[in-house]
Write a protein that holds these residues in place. Structure first.
Motif, short mmCIF file in Angstrom:
data_model
loop_
_atom_site.label_atom_id
_atom_site.label_comp_id
_atom_site.label_asym_id
_atom_site.label_seq_id
_atom_site.Cartn_x
_atom_site.Cartn_y
_atom_site.Cartn_z
N ARG A 227 34.14 6.93 22.11
CA ARG A 227 32.78 7.44 21.89
C ARG A 227 31.88 7.15 23.09
O ARG A 227 31.07 7.99 23.48
CB ARG A 227 32.17 6.82 20.63
CG ARG A 227 32.65 7.43 19.38
CD ARG A 227 31.87 6.89 18.18
NE ARG A 227 32.61 7.14 16.97
CZ ARG A 227 32.77 6.28 15.98
NH1 ARG A 227 32.24 5.08 16.06
NH2 ARG A 227 33.45 6.60 14.91
N LYS B 201 28.18 7.03 28.45
CA LYS B 201 27.86 5.63 28.72
C LYS B 201 29.02 5.01 29.48
O LYS B 201 30.18 5.35 29.27
CB LYS B 201 27.63 4.86 27.42
CG LYS B 201 26.39 5.23 26.69
CD LYS B 201 26.24 4.36 25.47
CE LYS B 201 25.01 4.74 24.69
NZ LYS B 201 24.90 3.96 23.46
N LYS C 25 32.76 9.49 25.85
CA LYS C 25 32.34 10.85 25.55
C LYS C 25 30.84 11.01 25.70
O LYS C 25 30.38 12.06 26.16
CB LYS C 25 32.76 11.18 24.11
CG LYS C 25 33.29 12.55 23.95
CD LYS C 25 33.76 12.75 22.53
CE LYS C 25 34.44 14.09 22.44
NZ LYS C 25 34.79 14.45 21.12
N SER C 26 30.06 10.04 25.31
CA SER C 26 28.61 10.15 25.37
C SER C 26 28.07 9.89 26.78
O SER C 26 26.88 10.03 27.01
CB SER C 26 27.97 9.19 24.37
OG SER C 26 28.22 7.86 24.78
#
Length: 175
Positions: free
Chosen positions: A27, A33, A30-31
């Motif tokens: 995640r 970060k 994907k975001s």
């Protein structure tokens, strides 16, 4: 075999925890970060600190080596240019750090000292008579080795009210 697999095999992490960590990592990627790897950061920081420590230590070692090389140069200048004074019978007195010291010289060496052609250098509790040019080279490196250097070009300014101005003290006065 990854670290995660090794931890699961050792029983330190459950399969559920491993999946949860993988999902969180995915995640974050994907975001957009950035995943922070604390171990890598700590290793990089320690590497930088060690490099700085090594640089300072090398600078210290280089300074010590330079100092030793300079001492060797001074020693060589003094010993290779020292005038022999083994048959000297005339005492020549001079001040060495507030102490009156005496060396025995020949008449020619005494004239050289008085006229400013020779200087006295101290090396390991021994005194050496060296030419003034060599004394200048030694003084450029470290002036603490030069004990006496008479300069005939600089005359002491006389005080107008000095009652003894007409009675000059000769340079070769034996005291």
């Amino acid at each position: 075999m990854s670290l995660q697999d090794q931890l699961m095999k050792a029983g330190l992490v459950s399969k559920h925890d491993a999946k949860k960590a993988n999902k969180a990592k995915h995640r974050a990627l994907k975001s957009g970060k950035k995943v922070v790897n604390e171990a890598k950061e700590l290793a990089a920081k320690k590497k930088l600190e060690q490099a700085e420590k090594d640089r300072l230590l090398n600078a210290e070692r280089k300074a010590e080596a330079d100092k030793k090389a300079l001492q060797a140069q001074i020693r060589q200048l003094i010993t290779s240019n020292a005038q022999p004074r083994d048959r000297g019978e005339i005492p020549y007195n001079f001040s060495d750090q507030g102490t009156i010291t005496k060396v025995f010289v020949t008449e020619a060496l005494q004239r050289g000292l008085v006229n400013g052609q020779l200087a006295i250098a101290k090396l390991e509790q021994s005194y050496y008579l060296i030419p003034t040019g060599v004394a200048d080279k030694v003084a450029q490196r470290d002036d603490s080795f030069i004990v006496l250097r008479n300069d005939r070009n600089t005359q002491a300014e006389l005080d107008e009210d000095d009652p003894y101005a007409d009675y000059q003290i000769p340079d070769d006065l034996m005291w």
